[in-house]
Design a protein around this motif. Structure first.
Motif, PDB file in Angstrom:
ATOM      1  N   PHE A 130       0.924  -1.165  -0.124  1.00 44.86           N
ATOM      2  CA  PHE A 130      -0.163   0.058  -0.041  1.00 44.86           C
ATOM      3  C   PHE A 130       0.752   1.406   0.022  1.00 44.86           C
ATOM      4  CE2 PHE A 130      -4.202  -1.750   1.999  1.00 44.86           C
ATOM      5  CZ  PHE A 130      -4.391  -2.498   1.170  1.00 44.86           C
ATOM      6  N   GLY A 131       0.395   2.238  -0.831  1.00 43.99           N
ATOM      7  CA  GLY A 131       1.262   3.479  -1.085  1.00 43.99           C
ATOM      8  C   GLY A 131       2.457   3.356  -1.832  1.00 43.99           C
ATOM      9  N   LYS A 132       2.922   2.287  -2.438  1.00 44.21           N
ATOM     10  CA  LYS A 132       3.909   2.241  -3.483  1.00 44.21           C
ATOM     11  C   LYS A 132       3.245   2.142  -4.797  1.00 44.21           C
ATOM     12  CE  LYS A 132       7.018   2.133  -0.265  1.00 44.21           C
ATOM     13  NZ  LYS A 132       7.993   3.188   0.130  1.00 44.21           N
ATOM     14  N   GLY A 133       3.901   2.929  -5.899  1.00 45.65           N
ATOM     15  CA  GLY A 133       3.520   2.826  -7.184  1.00 45.65           C
ATOM     16  C   GLY A 133       2.257   3.473  -7.181  1.00 45.65           C
ATOM     17  N   ILE A 134       1.603   3.584  -8.527  1.00 41.81           N
ATOM     18  CA  ILE A 134       0.235   4.031  -8.660  1.00 41.81           C
ATOM     19  C   ILE A 134      -0.986   3.151  -8.004  1.00 41.81           C
ATOM     20  CG2 ILE A 134      -1.220   4.590 -10.514  1.00 41.81           C
ATOM     21  CD1 ILE A 134       1.569   6.227 -10.563  1.00 41.81           C
ATOM     22  N   CYS A 135      -0.816   1.811  -8.192  1.00 43.23           N
ATOM     23  CA  CYS A 135      -1.553   0.816  -7.467  1.00 43.23           C
ATOM     24  C   CYS A 135      -1.746   0.908  -6.057  1.00 43.23           C
ATOM     25  CB  CYS A 135      -1.123  -0.488  -8.125  1.00 43.23           C
ATOM     26  SG  CYS A 135      -1.563  -0.970  -9.693  1.00 43.23           S
ATOM     27  N   GLY A 136      -0.362   1.010  -5.583  1.00 42.35           N
ATOM     28  CA  GLY A 136      -0.486   1.155  -3.919  1.00 42.35           C
ATOM     29  C   GLY A 136      -1.086   2.333  -3.241  1.00 42.35           C
ATOM     30  N   GLN A 137      -0.838   3.484  -4.462  1.00 39.84           N
ATOM     31  CA  GLN A 137      -1.504   4.906  -3.994  1.00 39.84           C
ATOM     32  C   GLN A 137      -3.128   4.759  -4.152  1.00 39.84           C
ATOM     33  OE1 GLN A 137       0.651   8.529  -5.440  1.00 39.84           O
ATOM     34  NE2 GLN A 137       1.874   6.714  -6.467  1.00 39.84           N
ATOM     35  N   VAL A 138      -3.638   4.033  -4.970  1.00 37.89           N
ATOM     36  CA  VAL A 138      -4.963   3.976  -5.327  1.00 37.89           C
ATOM     37  C   VAL A 138      -5.624   3.221  -4.112  1.00 37.89           C
ATOM     38  CG1 VAL A 138      -6.891   2.831  -6.759  1.00 37.89           C
ATOM     39  CG2 VAL A 138      -5.106   4.244  -7.690  1.00 37.89           C
ATOM     40  N   ALA A 139      -4.933   2.101  -3.476  1.00 35.05           N
ATOM     41  CA  ALA A 139      -5.280   1.152  -2.260  1.00 35.05           C
ATOM     42  C   ALA A 139      -5.376   2.194  -1.148  1.00 35.05           C
ATOM     43  CB  ALA A 139      -4.296   0.356  -1.944  1.00 35.05           C
ATOM     44  N   VAL A 140      -4.802   3.266  -1.129  1.00 31.67           N
ATOM     45  CA  VAL A 140      -4.787   4.134  -0.060  1.00 31.67           C
ATOM     46  C   VAL A 140      -5.665   5.418  -0.289  1.00 31.67           C
ATOM     47  CG1 VAL A 140      -3.544   5.779   1.331  1.00 31.67           C
ATOM     48  CG2 VAL A 140      -2.263   3.601   0.805  1.00 31.67           C
ATOM     49  N   SER A 141      -5.986   5.890  -1.504  1.00 27.97           N
ATOM     50  CA  SER A 141      -6.645   7.075  -1.804  1.00 27.97           C
ATOM     51  C   SER A 141      -8.082   6.638  -2.117  1.00 27.97           C
ATOM     52  CB  SER A 141      -6.016   7.844  -3.153  1.00 27.97           C
ATOM     53  OG  SER A 141      -6.361   7.047  -4.187  1.00 27.97           O
ATOM     54  N   ASN A 142      -8.358   5.295  -2.368  1.00 25.26           N
ATOM     55  CA  ASN A 142      -9.778   5.006  -3.094  1.00 25.26           C
ATOM     56  C   ASN A 142     -10.267   5.850  -4.186  1.00 25.26           C
ATOM     57  OD1 ASN A 142      -9.959   3.098  -0.682  1.00 25.26           O
ATOM     58  ND2 ASN A 142     -10.462   4.714   0.417  1.00 25.26           N
ATOM     59  N   GLU A 143      -9.328   6.591  -4.916  1.00 30.02           N
ATOM     60  CA  GLU A 143      -9.783   7.035  -6.008  1.00 30.02           C
ATOM     61  C   GLU A 143      -9.117   6.856  -7.408  1.00 30.02           C
ATOM     62  OE1 GLU A 143      -8.951  11.248  -5.186  1.00 30.02           O
ATOM     63  OE2 GLU A 143     -10.236  11.371  -3.305  1.00 30.02           O
ATOM     64  N   ASN A 144      -9.765   7.081  -8.428  1.00 28.65           N
ATOM     65  CA  ASN A 144      -9.106   6.639  -9.744  1.00 28.65           C
ATOM     66  C   ASN A 144      -7.680   7.521  -9.823  1.00 28.65           C
ATOM     67  OD1 ASN A 144     -11.475   5.667  -9.985  1.00 28.65           O
ATOM     68  ND2 ASN A 144     -12.300   6.865 -11.725  1.00 28.65           N
ATOM     69  N   PHE A 145      -6.986   6.799 -10.660  1.00 25.40           N
ATOM     70  CA  PHE A 145      -5.419   7.540 -10.756  1.00 25.40           C
ATOM     71  C   PHE A 145      -5.199   7.361 -12.420  1.00 25.40           C
ATOM     72  CE2 PHE A 145      -1.281   8.229  -8.423  1.00 25.40           C
ATOM     73  CZ  PHE A 145      -0.984   9.301  -9.395  1.00 25.40           C
ATOM     74  N   VAL A 146      -5.261   8.417 -13.209  1.00 24.32           N
ATOM     75  CA  VAL A 146      -4.887   8.394 -14.462  1.00 24.32           C
ATOM     76  C   VAL A 146      -3.382   9.097 -14.474  1.00 24.32           C
ATOM     77  CG1 VAL A 146      -5.444   8.985 -16.654  1.00 24.32           C
ATOM     78  CG2 VAL A 146      -7.125   8.540 -15.084  1.00 24.32           C
ATOM     79  N   VAL A 147      -2.548   8.411 -14.990  1.00 25.26           N
ATOM     80  CA  VAL A 147      -1.130   8.882 -15.299  1.00 25.26           C
ATOM     81  C   VAL A 147      -0.670   9.016 -16.717  1.00 25.26           C
ATOM     82  CG1 VAL A 147       1.295   8.389 -14.556  1.00 25.26           C
ATOM     83  CG2 VAL A 147      -0.425   7.794 -13.265  1.00 25.26           C
ATOM     84  N   PRO A 148      -1.014  10.212 -17.312  1.00 26.38           N
ATOM     85  CA  PRO A 148      -0.714  10.544 -18.754  1.00 26.38           C
ATOM     86  C   PRO A 148       0.806   9.994 -19.196  1.00 26.38           C
ATOM     87  CG  PRO A 148      -1.702  12.485 -17.775  1.00 26.38           C
ATOM     88  CD  PRO A 148      -1.249  11.301 -16.708  1.00 26.38           C
TER      89      PRO A 148
END
Length: 156
Positions: free
Chosen positions: A71-89
């Protein structure tokens, strides 16, 4: 965009009673990767029991060494914590990015909720810079909502 034509196919794959959850998720990953030219890797990560980490459950594309993500690491780990969509262009612009392949240029991660709890996510990698739009977010949210309807806590 083929999103509207893919929705009934996603629902059909999830309704196959003879398949396990992992088989259904893998089939969805394959369908999306083969149907959308800028979806170069598609995977589902889920919370790994009581641990503060995600575990790769199903994917389509090149194998990855990142089968466990804290949790917290990388884009996936950040989404596990934020509970929000994450789009990285452009993944090069992200400090907290875990590189799965040198070919990945962009990523989109959408959380998967069951009974209001973020239990996992769908993760898409693209070899193109900035390919994702709002329609991708809406479609992938639909995919996750459809998956959530067939998930049983005993599946984990």
């Amino acid at each position: 965009m083929p999103f509207e034509s893919l929705k009934p196919q996603v629902v059909a794959l999830l309704s196959k009673q003879e398949h396990t959850l992992t088989e259904k998720l893998t089939a969805i990953c394959e369908l999306l990767r083969q149907s959308i030219d800028y979806y170069n890797w598609v995977g589902f990560y889920f919370k790994n029991g009581d641990k503060e980490e995600l575990k790769l459950r199903a994917f389509s594309g090149e194998p990855t060494e990142h089968t466990i993500i804290p949790f917290g690491k990388g884009i996936c780990g950040q989404v596990a914590v934020s509970n929000e969509n994450f789009v990285v262009p452009d993944v090069k612009a992200q400090d907290n990015y875990i590189a799965c392949s040198i070919d990945v240029k962009a990523e989109i991660v959408i959380p998967l909720f069951v009974a209001g709890e973020n239990i996992g996510q769908i993760d898409i990698d693209s070899h193109s810079v900035d390919p994702f739009c709002q329609e991708d977010e809406h479609f992938l949210t639909f995919v996750n909502q459809s998956v959530a309807q067939i998930i049983n806590k005993n599946d984990f």
